[in-house]
Design a protein around this motif. Structure first.
Motif, PDB file in Angstrom:
ATOM      1  N   PRO A   1     -46.206  11.663  21.908  1.00  0.00           N
ATOM      2  CA  PRO A   1     -46.435  10.215  21.786  1.00  0.00           C
ATOM      3  C   PRO A   1     -45.229   9.386  22.212  1.00  0.00           C
ATOM      4  CG  PRO A   1     -46.047  11.205  19.641  1.00  0.00           C
ATOM      5  CD  PRO A   1     -46.192  12.344  20.601  1.00  0.00           C
ATOM      6  N   SER A   2     -45.473   8.120  22.477  1.00  0.00           N
ATOM      7  CA  SER A   2     -44.380   7.184  22.732  1.00  0.00           C
ATOM      8  C   SER A   2     -43.479   7.140  21.502  1.00  0.00           C
ATOM      9  CB  SER A   2     -44.927   5.788  23.022  1.00  0.00           C
ATOM     10  OG  SER A   2     -45.699   5.808  24.207  1.00  0.00           O
ATOM     11  N   ASP A   3     -42.212   6.906  21.753  1.00  0.00           N
ATOM     12  CA  ASP A   3     -41.201   6.875  20.685  1.00  0.00           C
ATOM     13  C   ASP A   3     -40.943   8.250  20.080  1.00  0.00           C
ATOM     14  OD1 ASP A   3     -41.025   4.111  21.023  1.00  0.00           O
ATOM     15  OD2 ASP A   3     -42.659   3.778  19.599  1.00  0.00           O
ATOM     16  N   ALA A   4     -41.434   9.310  20.717  1.00  0.00           N
ATOM     17  CA  ALA A   4     -41.166  10.656  20.214  1.00  0.00           C
ATOM     18  C   ALA A   4     -39.675  10.959  20.301  1.00  0.00           C
ATOM     19  CB  ALA A   4     -41.955  11.690  21.007  1.00  0.00           C
ATOM     20  N   ALA A   5     -39.173  11.691  19.307  1.00  0.00           N
ATOM     21  CA  ALA A   5     -37.771  12.094  19.261  1.00  0.00           C
ATOM     22  C   ALA A   5     -37.682  13.587  19.575  1.00  0.00           C
ATOM     23  CB  ALA A   5     -37.177  11.802  17.894  1.00  0.00           C
TER      24      ALA A   5
ATOM     25  N   LYS B   1     -40.520   5.496  26.380  1.00  0.00           N
ATOM     26  CA  LYS B   1     -39.703   5.128  25.234  1.00  0.00           C
ATOM     27  C   LYS B   1     -39.463   6.303  24.301  1.00  0.00           C
ATOM     28  CE  LYS B   1     -41.091   0.258  25.332  1.00  0.00           C
ATOM     29  NZ  LYS B   1     -41.633  -0.881  24.554  1.00  0.00           N
ATOM     30  N   GLN B   2     -39.547   7.502  24.847  1.00  0.00           N
ATOM     31  CA  GLN B   2     -39.166   8.685  24.090  1.00  0.00           C
ATOM     32  C   GLN B   2     -37.647   8.833  24.166  1.00  0.00           C
ATOM     33  OE1 GLN B   2     -41.536  11.345  26.441  1.00  0.00           O
ATOM     34  NE2 GLN B   2     -43.244  11.336  25.002  1.00  0.00           N
ATOM     35  N   SER B   3     -37.056   9.561  23.242  1.00  0.00           N
ATOM     36  CA  SER B   3     -35.596   9.646  23.211  1.00  0.00           C
ATOM     37  C   SER B   3     -35.117  11.085  23.020  1.00  0.00           C
ATOM     38  CB  SER B   3     -35.038   8.760  22.094  1.00  0.00           C
ATOM     39  OG  SER B   3     -35.611   9.104  20.851  1.00  0.00           O
ATOM     40  N   LEU B   4     -34.014  11.390  23.658  1.00  0.00           N
ATOM     41  CA  LEU B   4     -33.348  12.679  23.489  1.00  0.00           C
ATOM     42  C   LEU B   4     -32.297  12.521  22.401  1.00  0.00           C
ATOM     43  CD1 LEU B   4     -33.052  15.606  24.632  1.00  0.00           C
ATOM     44  CD2 LEU B   4     -31.199  14.720  26.056  1.00  0.00           C
ATOM     45  N   ILE B   5     -32.404  13.309  21.353  1.00  0.00           N
ATOM     46  CA  ILE B   5     -31.511  13.209  20.202  1.00  0.00           C
ATOM     47  C   ILE B   5     -30.474  14.326  20.259  1.00  0.00           C
ATOM     48  CG2 ILE B   5     -31.355  13.161  17.690  1.00  0.00           C
ATOM     49  CD1 ILE B   5     -32.975  10.853  18.931  1.00  0.00           C
ATOM     50  N   GLN B   6     -29.196  13.935  20.272  1.00  0.00           N
ATOM     51  CA  GLN B   6     -28.118  14.925  20.229  1.00  0.00           C
ATOM     52  C   GLN B   6     -27.883  15.342  18.774  1.00  0.00           C
ATOM     53  OE1 GLN B   6     -24.587  14.338  22.669  1.00  0.00           O
ATOM     54  NE2 GLN B   6     -25.510  12.485  23.543  1.00  0.00           N
ATOM     55  N   LEU B   7     -28.200  16.568  18.463  1.00  0.00           N
ATOM     56  CA  LEU B   7     -28.060  17.058  17.088  1.00  0.00           C
ATOM     57  C   LEU B   7     -26.610  17.433  16.804  1.00  0.00           C
ATOM     58  CD1 LEU B   7     -31.241  19.308  17.023  1.00  0.00           C
ATOM     59  CD2 LEU B   7     -30.974  17.041  15.989  1.00  0.00           C
ATOM     60  N   SER B   8     -26.165  17.140  15.589  1.00  0.00           N
ATOM     61  CA  SER B   8     -24.790  17.473  15.209  1.00  0.00           C
ATOM     62  C   SER B   8     -24.643  18.939  14.826  1.00  0.00           C
ATOM     63  CB  SER B   8     -24.339  16.581  14.049  1.00  0.00           C
ATOM     64  OG  SER B   8     -25.207  16.740  12.936  1.00  0.00           O
ATOM     65  N   THR B   9     -25.748  19.591  14.501  1.00  0.00           N
ATOM     66  CA  THR B   9     -25.743  21.027  14.209  1.00  0.00           C
ATOM     67  C   THR B   9     -26.884  21.682  14.974  1.00  0.00           C
ATOM     68  OG1 THR B   9     -27.183  20.759  12.278  1.00  0.00           O
ATOM     69  CG2 THR B   9     -24.797  20.698  11.897  1.00  0.00           C
ATOM     70  N   ASN B  10     -26.743  22.947  15.247  1.00  0.00           N
ATOM     71  CA  ASN B  10     -27.800  23.682  15.939  1.00  0.00           C
ATOM     72  C   ASN B  10     -28.795  24.199  14.902  1.00  0.00           C
ATOM     73  OD1 ASN B  10     -29.237  25.978  17.289  1.00  0.00           O
ATOM     74  ND2 ASN B  10     -27.931  25.351  18.990  1.00  0.00           N
TER      75      ASN B  10
END
Length: 652
Positions: A100-104, A128-137
């Motif tokens: 969906p739109s706005d998916a992370a 309007k989807q976004s790539l999220i940089q995670l602080s932990t794997n």
């Protein structure tokens, strides 16, 4: 054991993620990674070296290329869907079209390149989807049996094998920086760090590299590595060459300091004006503010294909020069010492392969009354298997490694040996398993693709044999592969030609019969470094257009044909690009050709001479003649007799 999918999805929900991308790569974008970095294999069960996993709340998909289609089909559970690269939508397009739109979409930024992350961000932004940089794997959090960190020592690659000093390499690198108005470069690729500093290690199986980063500026050089791996002697060597050793884990913060011009040598240098920092602290000079101002018009060089997104994110984008590392090409064009080392390593390796073939031939005769390289009269190869003896794909592979281990300068294998019989040989990157491997069969084709790491060079060779009476179809397919192999080896081409233009030469004989193969035709090879080395390659894929072949590059010549569920054929030699002696020189471009340095006979039994031209027959005979000449000094009396017979001239 709990399925990783069931463990990951609650964690994804905690982080408000609609999807999680799990790449194959480590923090250095390596093709081959250490056991503790095989996260994608852990979550999916697919063990091939190339692939990408996508996990959503109700779906799981695995993308891989044509080398691994069959393997992935066998290894993936029914909870996973195989996505065939080149046939199915790319991961970013699938996400854009199905989430969906706005998916992370979450990813560990240490495990994805700048190039891939920017491509994904661009595709996702359309909806309007976004790539999220995670602080932990997240995979590490659920991987309860993750292998521990191992400490392997850093060793020096002596100048007698490296051919060029660290000082010479740093001088060349800094000249490249100046040409591009850059004052620093961040080097993330493991083999580039090892090559630049003339060091080797054992942090990744089959690859003599160290988990390390490097930063080089116009007057400084840093080596980011677990200091427990660096002995006093190696530390002294690095310091003598102007390289400061710093802890692996501080590279992220020091990249940020680099952007502000504050990253400098510690005060152990004579010209330093500050006190020496304590262990773990960052040494700065008092002139940092002025230096930072002076450097504002200069760039920091980052390779978008090999630097991770986490490192790049610490830099101001307007100050970054996103361009292929200058070390990639410098490393690929071998110096004379490296070339001579590669030639010698391949001769010794060829001797080991021939000794293995002699042993294998004798064993198959003992077990089945079947001979490999020599065509017996029709009817003499009746199956008469000895129940007290057998050879499996694994035991054969182990025996080949044993012959190599006896050779001078042997350091280990250069990749897991592909030892494959019958239908298994149709799995392009098949890796035999002790519990489930097949037994060698006199009625089936046997393909082995293998190589070794020697201190003077890296090897990679493939041969295909049959120990019974091959069918006319098998012989026709083998001969078509051989014709393509010869066509590429014999090519002459103008300077500036890329591997994309040459790839067709190896395929035309197969295309004539409506056959083909799903992998590239050639890859670079390291000098006691990675068995797969860029940037040059011979392939149908578009990125093969990016780099022209140059004299002193190495490249493999390995066409093949694979019939699912039946057999596989591949022939592989390593070539050195050299200047060609042509009658004319149209356009004053200069022309290039190849020198083959791999030595082991082809199986005459699998050839159909009626399908070979007189020129191709002469090529085979000349190659076999040279095999005898260079390998006989390494053979005993029995092996000499076998080699002479295996390399007798063929005729149409």
């Amino acid at each position: 054991m709990e399925d990783p999918l069931d463990a990951l999805r609650p964690l994804m929900a905690t982080h408000s993620l609609d999807a999680l991308i799990v790449p194959s790569e480590d923090s250095h974008q390596s093709e081959y990674v250490s056991a503790r970095d095989k996260r994608r294999a852990f979550v999916s069960g697919f063990t091939g070296s190339a692939g990408l996993a996508l996990i959503t709340m109700d779906d799981a998909r695995l993308w891989t290329d044509g080398r691994y289609f069959l393997q992935a089909t066998k290894e993936l559970s029914d909870r996973w869907k195989l996505m065939r690269i080149g046939e199915d939508p790319s991961v970013e397009n699938w996400i854009a079209d199905n989430l969906p739109s706005d998916a992370a979409i979450g990813v560990d930024p240490w495990c994805v390149s700048v190039e891939a992350a920017q491509r994904w961000e661009h595709a996702f932004s359309k909806k309007k989807q976004s790539l999220i940089q995670l602080s932990t794997n997240l995979v590490d959090e659920v991987w309860k049996t993750r292998p521990p960190l191992e400490i392997h020592p850093v060793v020096v690659q002596p100048l007698e094998f490296a051919g060029r000093s660290v000082a010479e390499k740093l001088k060349d690198l800094r000249e490249k920086l100046a040409q591009e108005n850059a004052y620093a470069i961040v080097i993330a690729t493991l083999d580039e760090v090892a090559w630049l500093y003339n060091v080797r290690g054992n942090d990744v199986a089959y690859c003599p590299v160290i988990h390390a980063f490097a930063i080089v500026t116009d007057d400084s050089a840093f080596f980011y590595v677990d200091k427990r791996k660096v002995s006093a002697e190696v530390h002294q060597y690095l310091t003598k060459n102007g390289i400061e050793v710093r802890e692996y884990g501080v590279v992220e913060s020091e990249v940020a300091l680099l952007a502000s011009g504050e990253l400098r040598y510690s005060s152990s240098r004579k010209d330093s004006q500050v006190e020496a920092p304590k262990d773990g602290e960052i040494g700065l000079t008092r002139n940092n503010e002025n230096e930072a101002k002076e450097n504002k018009s200069s760039f920091i060089w980052v390779d978008p294909g090999t630097c991770c997104f986490a490192i790049y994110s610490k830099l101001p984008s307007e100050r970054v020069l996103l361009q292929q590392s200058p070390l990639a090409l410098a490393k690929a064009v071998k110096n004379p010492v490296e070339l001579e080392g590669l030639r010698k390593a391949h001769i010794r390796d060829g001797a080991a392969v021939v000794q293995y073939l002699v042993w294998l031939d004798n064993k198959m005769q003992d077990i089945y009354g079947a001979s490999g390289y020599f065509l017996e009269p029709e009817g003499t190869n009746k199956r008469k298997r000895s129940e007290t003896m057998k050879i499996t794909e694994v035991s054969a592979s182990d025996k080949l490694e044993g012959f190599r281990a006896k050779q001078e300068h042997f350091k280990g294998l250069s990749f897991p040996t592909i030892s494959s019989v019958g239908p298994n040989a149709a799995i392009i990157h098949y890796s035999p398993n002790l519990k489930s491997c097949s037994e060698l069969d006199a009625d089936s084709i046997y393909l082995f693709d293998s190589g070794a790491q020697y201190q003077d060079g890296t090897t990679d060779i493939t041969r295909t044999v049959h120990f019974g009476n091959p069918s006319a179809h098998e012989k026709a397919c083998y001969t078509a592969v051989l014709k393509g192999h010869i066509a590429l080896d014999s090519a002459r081409f103008p300077t500036g030609t890329t591997g994309h233009a040459l790839d067709i030469l190896a395929r035309v004989p197969l295309w004539k019969d409506g056959l083909d193969y799903r992998h590239g035709t050639g890859h670079g090879i390291g000098s006691y470094l990675n068995v797969h080395e860029g940037p040059q390659l011979i392939s149908f894929r578009p990125h093969a257009r990016n780099v022209a072949l140059q004299p002193s590059m190495t490249i493999t010549d390995e066409p093949g044909y694979y019939e699912d569920g039946n057999f596989g054929i591949r022939l592989e030699n390593v070539l050195i690009v050299k200047e060609a002696d042509t009658k004319f020189n149209f356009g004053d471009k200069g022309y290039l050709s190849f020198e083959h340095i791999t030595w082991a006979p082809y199986q005459k039994k699998l050839m159909d001479p009626t399908l070979l031209t007189p020129e191709e027959i002469q090529w085979v005979n000349n190659y076999h003649s040279t095999c005898r000449e260079v390998l006989l000094p390494y053979m005993d009396e029995h092996e000499i007799a076998w080699l002479k017979r295996a390399t007798e001239p063929i005729s149409s």
